[in-house]
Motif scaffolding. Structure first.
Motif, PDB file in Angstrom:
ATOM      1  N   SER A  57       9.711 -44.402  -5.995  1.00 21.28           N
ATOM      2  CA  SER A  57       9.143 -44.083  -7.303  1.00 21.28           C
ATOM      3  C   SER A  57       9.943 -44.721  -8.439  1.00 21.28           C
ATOM      4  N   GLU A  58       9.360 -44.723  -9.609  1.00 23.62           N
ATOM      5  CA  GLU A  58      10.029 -45.156 -10.832  1.00 23.62           C
ATOM      6  C   GLU A  58      10.342 -43.942 -11.695  1.00 23.62           C
ATOM      7  N   GLY A  59      11.387 -44.065 -12.486  1.00 25.62           N
ATOM      8  CA  GLY A  59      11.745 -42.987 -13.403  1.00 25.62           C
ATOM      9  C   GLY A  59      12.407 -41.798 -12.737  1.00 25.62           C
ATOM     10  N   PHE A  60      13.002 -41.999 -11.566  1.00 26.06           N
ATOM     11  CA  PHE A  60      13.626 -40.871 -10.864  1.00 26.06           C
ATOM     12  C   PHE A  60      14.805 -40.318 -11.664  1.00 26.06           C
ATOM     13  N   TYR A 106      12.278 -33.118  -4.103  1.00 22.89           N
ATOM     14  CA  TYR A 106      11.772 -34.045  -5.119  1.00 22.89           C
ATOM     15  C   TYR A 106      10.352 -34.486  -4.781  1.00 22.89           C
ATOM     16  N   VAL A 107       9.565 -34.771  -5.848  1.00 21.10           N
ATOM     17  CA  VAL A 107       8.155 -35.135  -5.686  1.00 21.10           C
ATOM     18  C   VAL A 107       7.848 -36.368  -6.532  1.00 21.10           C
ATOM     19  N   ALA A 108       7.201 -37.368  -5.897  1.00 16.89           N
ATOM     20  CA  ALA A 108       6.692 -38.549  -6.611  1.00 16.89           C
ATOM     21  C   ALA A 108       5.193 -38.646  -6.355  1.00 16.89           C
ATOM     22  N   ARG A 153       5.346 -42.830  -9.247  1.00 18.60           N
ATOM     23  CA  ARG A 153       6.170 -42.371 -10.362  1.00 18.60           C
ATOM     24  C   ARG A 153       6.764 -41.002 -10.022  1.00 18.60           C
ATOM     25  N   TYR A 154       7.993 -40.796 -10.474  1.00 17.62           N
ATOM     26  CA  TYR A 154       8.666 -39.516 -10.258  1.00 17.62           C
ATOM     27  C   TYR A 154       7.956 -38.441 -11.066  1.00 17.62           C
ATOM     28  N   ALA A 155       7.562 -37.328 -10.382  1.00 18.40           N
ATOM     29  CA  ALA A 155       6.794 -36.266 -11.041  1.00 18.40           C
ATOM     30  C   ALA A 155       7.638 -35.045 -11.368  1.00 18.40           C
ATOM     31  N   GLY A 156       8.608 -34.741 -10.550  1.00 15.65           N
ATOM     32  CA  GLY A 156       9.439 -33.571 -10.794  1.00 15.65           C
ATOM     33  C   GLY A 156      10.092 -33.083  -9.513  1.00 15.65           C
TER      34      GLY A 156
END
Length: 661
Positions: free
Chosen positions: A446-449, A462-464, A468-471
């Motif tokens: 993912s991006e933005g981790f 962790y969830v992507a 993209r990194y979601a939370g």
């Protein structure tokens, strides 16, 4: 298409192959399916002196009914004399060892009644003596030996690689350092060894108390007694079975159990002064009257029946009341120790906490600009994560799915799923590509981790979504809801000192201790450390509350070991003095309260019996109570103490603890 390494088991996982089921010890009077004659035969074999005394009483009664007084007197007197001789031998052995107890007074009572010809009174004394001992044995529940389940659960076989990578089943005692072993899914690690596979997810809760799975990588140490995850692994043995962790725990239990000081019976503490008083009063009556019959008249009403029967009846009632509340108390000495307890020591995982991680919060990734789009809602992140986790074999997957169910979130259809062993799962859920798992897996996908901010006792999943990194899903093992109330109730009952012992890190332990209101914390503890910590406690008796194999040694070493047995922690249950069959921490306080009430009732019964006996002895000194009348009056004293002892059957009142504090 769903692609997976192996199918997930449905329902409860099966026991590891080769792991025997611990035998269930049943007392003769409780064997299932046994007929009434069979039960009677078992009781006779278990309590022969009680059965024989009842038979002699019946025969004596029939002889008297037939007018054969002389044979009845001779037979009963001879029987009482034989019992007196046998008891005398045991009494002298106890006296040589420095133990003064109730046998001295019982022997004097039997001898005096035979001397004055009151053979029926002698038989009654024998019946009370043997019956009291039988009641104590019955109250203990015929508990199995402490090590039975530990030895039964110990690994018995190992899968050793032979030439050509062929697996051969080998007795664990024949494994030597250097052997390459294969541990199948859900099997126990047979010996300590080095992991040869790339990674493994191990359940070490039975050894360390840590409820969260432990991830091991190539070259790390695996401890015997830990449970492998859902993937078969290879390992190289580093020790023999005898020198491995599980065997060391068994040795600790043996040492701790054998070093525990025996508890003196409650009635024995009052036997010596009561005996001395009876002898003094009998001798005084003889000296003042000059009639040797007076000494027999006094000793007849001084029979130790109140001491013999009062405490066992109360303790039997107390253990019965505890059983009705889901608390199994294995021996009567434990009730006394519970009544006097001053310190309570708790394990963390599965004791103060639930032992199963739950969702704490959902940390949502913040909007990172126009290119990132709007932040995803927490409910959507949890829904996608739970949908993907349906196809994960990781132990935390069930907790994520359960959290979604509690939030009434419907799981999405999955069209493709790939599990990365011990790292996480990637799945297409409702048209979105979801990656759920450890930081390393999600960071690369993912991006933005962004690493989640965690507090003590928390763990992040962790969830992507769509690259993209979601939370992150923040999990924790929460404090039981009744922990605070239980500790407060124990304090009111006189248990003023508390301690937390755990194998977890200090930060996690301190956080739970603060929530529960426990001041003293010992973290990063191995089983040996826990035993040493309990031995060092000065405010005794000490109660230790725990579960799991890792708690077995310290439960055996404590003055009172209490096992939370609802989750099947058999080793801990067998090593403990008290087993709580329900998943309810508040029953610890209930057990202490029952102990206090039972001992209070027993003491009232004993003092009632002693007081009435002293009054009767005072009158007998004057010669106004013949021996036969004295024996009958003594039976009324016995009845009074028995009826009072049965008061322990009454349930304790919640919120109104017995005792000071």
């Amino acid at each position: 298409m769903i692609r997976r390494g192996r199918a997930l088991p449905e329902g409860k996982p099966a026991a590891p192959p080769g792991t025997p089921v611990p035998p269930q010890a049943a007392s003769p009077e409780e064997e299932p399916g046994q007929s009434l004659p069979g039960r009677a035969s078992a009781l006779i074999r278990q309590y022969p002196l009680v059965a024989l005394t009842c038979l002699v009483l019946a025969v004596t009664g029939m002889l008297l009914q037939s007018g054969l007084e002389q044979p009845a007197r001779l037979g009963a007197s001879a029987y009482a004399a034989v019992v007196a001789v046998i008891r005398a031998a045991a009494m002298f052995r106890s006296l040589r060892e420095g133990r003064w107890g109730i046998d001295v007074l019982a022997l004097m009572a039997i001898a005096s009644t035979v001397w004055v010809g009151e053979y029926l009174a002698a038989l009654v004394v024998i019946l009370m003596l043997s019956g009291g001992e039988a009641l104590e044995t019955f109250a203990q529940g015929r508990a199995a030996r402490e090590l039975e389940s530990l030895l039964a659960r110990a690994p018995r076989f190992a899968h050793r690689e032979a030439a050509g990578s062929v697996l051969e089943e080998t007795p664990v005692g024949e494994v030597v350092p250097g052997d390459v072993l294969v541990v199948r899914p859900s099997e126990l690690v047979p010996v300590d060894g080095e992991l040869l596979s790339d990674a493994a997810s191990m359940d070490e809760s039975s050894l360390t108390g840590e409820s969260l799975p432990v991830e091991r990588t190539r070259g790390e140490l695996l401890l015997s007694g830990s449970v492998n995850g859902e993937t078969a692994i290879r390992m190289r043995a580093a020790a023999t079975a005898r020198d491995s962790q599980y065997s060391r725990i068994i040795a600790l239990v043996e040492e701790a159990a054998s070093s525990r000081a025996p508890v003196v019976r409650l009635a024995d503490r009052y036997a010596v002064p009561f005996t001395a008083l009876a002898i003094l009063m009998a001798g005084t009556a003889w000296a003042l009257s000059g009639d040797p019959v007076r000494i027999a008249q006094v000793l007849v009403v001084a029979t130790p029946c109140p001491l013999l029967i009062a405490a066992p009846v109360a303790f039997l009632a107390g253990t019965s009341q505890a059983a009705h509340r889901g608390i199994i108390i294995k021996n009567t000495g434990t009730l006394e120790q519970l009544a006097k307890a001053r310190t309570a020591v708790f394990d963390k995982t599965g004791t103060l906490t639930s032992g199963r991680p739950v969702l704490d919060t959902v940390q949502v990734a913040q909007d990172q600009g126009p290119a990132a789009g709007a932040a995803m809602r927490a409910e959507r992140i949890l829904q996608l994560a739970a949908s993907a986790e349906q196809y994960s074999s990781h132990v935390l997957a069930a907790s994520v799915i359960e959290a979604a169910a509690q939030g009434n979130l419907e799981l999405l259809p999955v069209t493709r799923a790939t599990e990365h062993a011990t790292q996480g799962v990637e799945a297409v859920c409702g048209g979105d590509t979801v990656v759920v798992g450890k930081a390393g897996l999600v960071r690369n996908a993912s991006e933005g981790f962004l690493e989640a901010a965690l507090h003590s006792g928390q763990l992040a999943i962790y969830v992507a979504v769509n690259g993209r990194y979601a939370g992150a899903l923040i999990m924790k093992d929460p404090l039981r809801g009744d922990a605070g109330d239980t500790l407060a109730r124990l304090h009111r009952l006189g248990v003023r000192h508390t301690m937390l012992l755990t194998g977890d890190a200090h930060g996690t332990a301190a956080h739970i201790a603060e929530e529960a209101g426990i001041r003293h914390v010992r973290a990063d503890c191995l089983p040996e450390d826990k035993v040493n910590a309990v031995a060092a406690v000065k405010e005794r008796p000490v109660i230790m509350v725990g579960d799991g194999v890792n708690d077995a040694p310290v439960l055996a070493a404590a003055d009172v070991g209490i096992a939370m047995g609802a989750k099947g922690a058999t080793a801990a249950s067998e090593s403990a003095d008290v087993v709580i069959m329900l998943d309810d921490l508040s029953r610890v306080a209930v057990a202490v309260e029952i102990g206090k009430r039972t001992v209070a009732v027993a003491l009232v019964s004993i003092w009632t019996g002693i007081g009435l006996s002293i009054g009767l002895m005072a009158v007998a000194m004057t010669g106004y109570i013949p021996a036969v009348t004295g024996a009958l009056l003594q039976e009324l004293v016995d009845l009074a103490t028995i009826l009072n002892g049965l008061r322990a059957l009454r349930p304790v009142r919640r919120g109104k603890p017995t005792g000071r504090g």
